[in-house]
Design an enzyme around this catalytic site. Structure first.
Site, mmCIF file in Angstrom:
data_model
loop_
_atom_site.group_PDB
_atom_site.id
_atom_site.type_symbol
_atom_site.label_atom_id
_atom_site.label_comp_id
_atom_site.label_asym_id
_atom_site.label_seq_id
_atom_site.Cartn_x
_atom_site.Cartn_y
_atom_site.Cartn_z
ATOM 1 N N ASP A 166 0.871 -1.166 0.000
ATOM 2 C CA ASP A 166 0.000 0.000 0.000
ATOM 3 C C ASP A 166 0.914 1.223 0.000
ATOM 4 O OD1 ASP A 166 -2.421 1.558 0.379
ATOM 5 O OD2 ASP A 166 -1.778 1.798 2.451
ATOM 6 N N ASP B 181 -0.146 5.225 0.955
ATOM 7 C CA ASP B 181 -0.385 6.180 2.037
ATOM 8 C C ASP B 181 -0.466 5.465 3.384
ATOM 9 O OD1 ASP B 181 -0.953 8.753 0.500
ATOM 10 O OD2 ASP B 181 -2.373 7.373 -0.441
ATOM 11 N N ASP C 87 -1.666 -0.823 5.966
ATOM 12 C CA ASP C 87 -1.928 -0.198 7.263
ATOM 13 C C ASP C 87 -3.399 -0.154 7.612
ATOM 14 O OD1 ASP C 87 -2.535 1.790 5.255
ATOM 15 O OD2 ASP C 87 -2.517 3.289 6.856
#
Length: 236
Positions: free
Chosen positions: A21, A23, A183
């Site tokens: 991922d 961001d 995240d």
């Protein structure tokens, strides 16, 4: 016996691919995202949102970020207004994409070590693909990834596991030993649904406690990733 040897060799030669991922995983991008959001929504009378709200705002792309900003202030956002604000958001963010954004500590060292161990890399983000590529280039790591896909690359996005599988497909690594690093619940849910091992980072933008995401492993720093990835690949 020959068939067994061929199967063993095919398994041994299987590519090892890590899907990241972006961001909140590879990079701390919240300051630039929040700054753009506040500039755009100020034009329609919204109060600024704080950095503390980042977990409630990111994860589903720019349009969702705008919708959630309005919802936090109990303001209606109609479809036509969203379509007006969205290109303004993208233009502002593109111009300011890496003013304050930076790679998390240990990212480049981890990529170096993983590359030495035979891993290859992709990026799968719900951020639009164009800004994602611009950001990776601004951060100096775009050349490291076989493929980069965003929330607008396909007709589906995380937590749909097809987003991960098609990201691997674009890299010609669909049958690789893959690991997802993320995240948020979207990252880990996509990996779990797609039969892919996962590692959750504790320092990102999740609005849920990290242990609740259901990841295979959790890391607090990128220094921990290389040995964990090696173990996951070896235990396939």
């Amino acid at each position: 016996m020959l068939s067994f040897k061929l199967n063993f060799l095919q398994a041994w030669q299987l590519h090892k691919t890590i899907i990241f991922d972006l961001d909140g995983t590879l990079a701390h991008t919240a300051p630039d995202l929040i700054a753009t959001l506040n500039r755009v929504t100020a034009s329609v009378g919204l109060e600024p949102v704080s950095m503390e709200a980042i977990g409630q705002l990111v994860g589903q792309g720019s349009k969702a970020m705008l919708k959630r900003a309005f919802a936090l202030q109990k303001r209606d956002l109609h479809d036509n207004q969203l379509e007006e604000l969205f290109p303004i958001f993208l233009a502002d963010y593109t111009e300011n994409i890496a003013n304050e954004s930076y790679l998390y500590p240990g990212v480049e060292k981890a990529l170096d070590l993983l590359s030495e161990d035979g891993f290859e890399f992709c990026v799968c983000t719900n951020k639009p693909e164009g800004p994602a590529r611009l950001l990776l280039n601004a951060l100096g790591i775009s050349q490291r990834f076989l493929s980069v896909t965003g929330g607008d690359t396909f007709e589906f996005k995380k937590p749909d596991p097809r987003h991960l599988h098609e990201t691997l497909g674009l890299a010609d690594r669909k049958n690789s030993q893959a690991i997802m690093i993320g995240d948020s619940i979207n990252d880990i849910a996509a990996a779990n649904a797609g039969g892919i091992k996962s590692v959750a980072v504790s320092f990102g933008y999740s609005d849920l406690p990290i242990p609740q995401l259901g990841a295979t492993h959790i890391i607090d720093h990128f220094d921990e990733l290389p040995p964990i990835a090696q173990t996951l690949a070896a235990n396939r």
